[in-house]
Enzyme design. Sequence first.
Site, short mmCIF file in Angstrom:
data_model
loop_
_atom_site.label_atom_id
_atom_site.label_comp_id
_atom_site.label_asym_id
_atom_site.label_seq_id
_atom_site.Cartn_x
_atom_site.Cartn_y
_atom_site.Cartn_z
N ASP A 183 0.84 -1.20 0.00
CA ASP A 183 0.00 0.00 0.00
C ASP A 183 0.88 1.26 0.00
O ASP A 183 1.94 1.26 -0.63
CB ASP A 183 -0.91 -0.04 1.23
CG ASP A 183 -2.26 0.63 1.00
OD1 ASP A 183 -2.28 1.86 0.82
OD2 ASP A 183 -3.28 -0.08 1.02
N HIS A 242 -3.42 5.91 3.67
CA HIS A 242 -4.26 4.77 3.34
C HIS A 242 -3.73 3.46 3.92
O HIS A 242 -4.48 2.66 4.50
CB HIS A 242 -4.35 4.70 1.81
CG HIS A 242 -5.31 3.71 1.26
ND1 HIS A 242 -4.99 2.40 1.01
CD2 HIS A 242 -6.59 3.86 0.86
CE1 HIS A 242 -6.03 1.78 0.48
NE2 HIS A 242 -7.02 2.64 0.37
N SER A 422 -11.35 -0.92 -0.20
CA SER A 422 -10.07 -0.91 0.50
C SER A 422 -10.25 -1.24 1.97
O SER A 422 -9.35 -1.79 2.61
CB SER A 422 -9.42 0.47 0.40
OG SER A 422 -8.75 0.65 -0.80
#
Length: 602
Positions: A183, A242, A422
């Site tokens: 990520d 994220h 996600s």
Amino acid sequence: MRTSPTNSPRRRTPLSVAAISLTLLTAASTHLAVAQDNPTEPPAVPSAQTEAAPGTPAERLIVGYKSGAAEATSNKAAAADAAAKGEQTGEDVDFERRLGTGAALVDLGEQATRTDVADVVAEYEADPQVAYVVPDRLNKPLATPNDTEYSQQWDLFESTAGMRVPGAWDLTTGSGVTVAVIDTGYVSHSDLAANIVGGYDFISDTAVSVDGNGRDSNPADPGDWYAAGECGQAAGSDSSWHGTHVAGTIAAATNNGKGVAGIAYGAKISPVRVLGKCGGYDSDIIDAITWASGGTVSGVPANTNVAKVINMSLGGGGACSTATQSAINAAVNRGTTVVVAAGNENQNAANSSPANCGNVITVAATNRSGSRASYSNYGSVVDIAAPGGETRTSTANGILSTLNSGTRTPSTENYAFYQGTSMATPHIAGLAALMKSAAPALTPAQIESAIKSNARALPGTCSGGCGAGLADAAKTVQAVTGGGTPTGSTYASSTAFSVPDNGSAIESPISVTGRSGNAPAALKVGVDITHTYRGDLVVDLVAPDGSVYRLKSASSSDSADDVRTTYTVDASAESANGTWKLRVQDTAALDTGRLNSWQLTF
């Protein structure tokens, strides 16, 4: 898929990390003195003295004798006393064994009622040589966390559309398993730091990395913000942090009196950085998959924290490339389960990669009512659904996890609600880690099969297809820890075989052992085949004695791609044990394919 953070209030907590603990709920077993106004009548016995668990009569009693009593040291005397008490009450009372404390354990049998137990307890109570008598109570671990924001994590525990995670914590917390989060990297957070192990920064393009260098051993997230007009976007965007949000859902420190709880909070997170400004390249992601799963990448040190689970909450459009598929296949062959997001475009996930790759668990997102989230991709390539949140009506309907308050560069740590596939994907990655910890021999194919076969129907609706349903963590973990075969009743092969174009049949074997009798009349045969014209394919199940069961015939009119389905076979005439084979043959020219995996469920 990354989504923008919602504008929720930021929460700040102290930077200390407390030790993780698990509280054991034990029932009070203090001897209750009972006054006897009339010594010829047995004393009243409280219900707590008759139950092994609420509503369940005790099957055994623990009897402590006073010092000096023969029964305190002699098993023969304790057995004789138990027999005498049984004769006096008309019950079957047997001495079973001596406890380490010196107390005697006596058995009442499975058929004893609460009244029967009360009679025996009263008889012991009336004996002046008895110091105490208590039921052999049933104790269970109490795994509800004390994390301060846990009450807002509806996705873990709510009865309507939560993933029923607390029931799995009674059996496993993910210890011994490393999950690679491929990520944006990791920004320091005290509610996650204890579970972070070494990762790597695979971004080779300095314009994307924005940390001033190329690949290195530091996966720290410097921020992925971009200005208006950059990255092909008219409007700019703040840094998302994220990867840290995803990592917190999987393994935030739990029972530490702060923040949120992680699904597999005993597991470790290896941050593997591939996404920076404007995204990340396939080439970096391919190397990250290879390295995270224990493969060799030129110029990169060997991975000392090999992951048994990979989480990829990322993707783009188009078909799964051969290069990406090769990296995934190699990772799975090394024993690593790969979990990917279905995508956030409200379209068929067949148009999104790596969601459309083989050998992955593709995850769609559900909202708080258990319906497919409005943004979530769908379709036949989706394997399972998990909570991803939907914040249109309320921020609190999103998924709460670890984050940072910095709009561009890191600032103070906080927590925030996000929505997206996600957010759904790490729920399944966390569940896979729980399963692998509880049953280390599980293969990626067996993990996928167990997650799907133990899912529950969506509480809401899903137009377009959400795979096997909503994942159920408690049921799935219970299935793989129930003894017997590796996933309760499923045997699987994740060894990939190329299917020659208009050529000879290939056969993939599965060895079944330890079962008694014949196979069932409804033997389930799960098949995952990638092919560009499935009408060319003939698929057979070959029993251990050579008997052939046709699963799929060739069809010149079936031009669709792939065979991803479960067939039911009446195999009751076949011995369950032995080597079963899946036989696949391409019977026409021009199109090619691959058998990714298959499984037998008894």
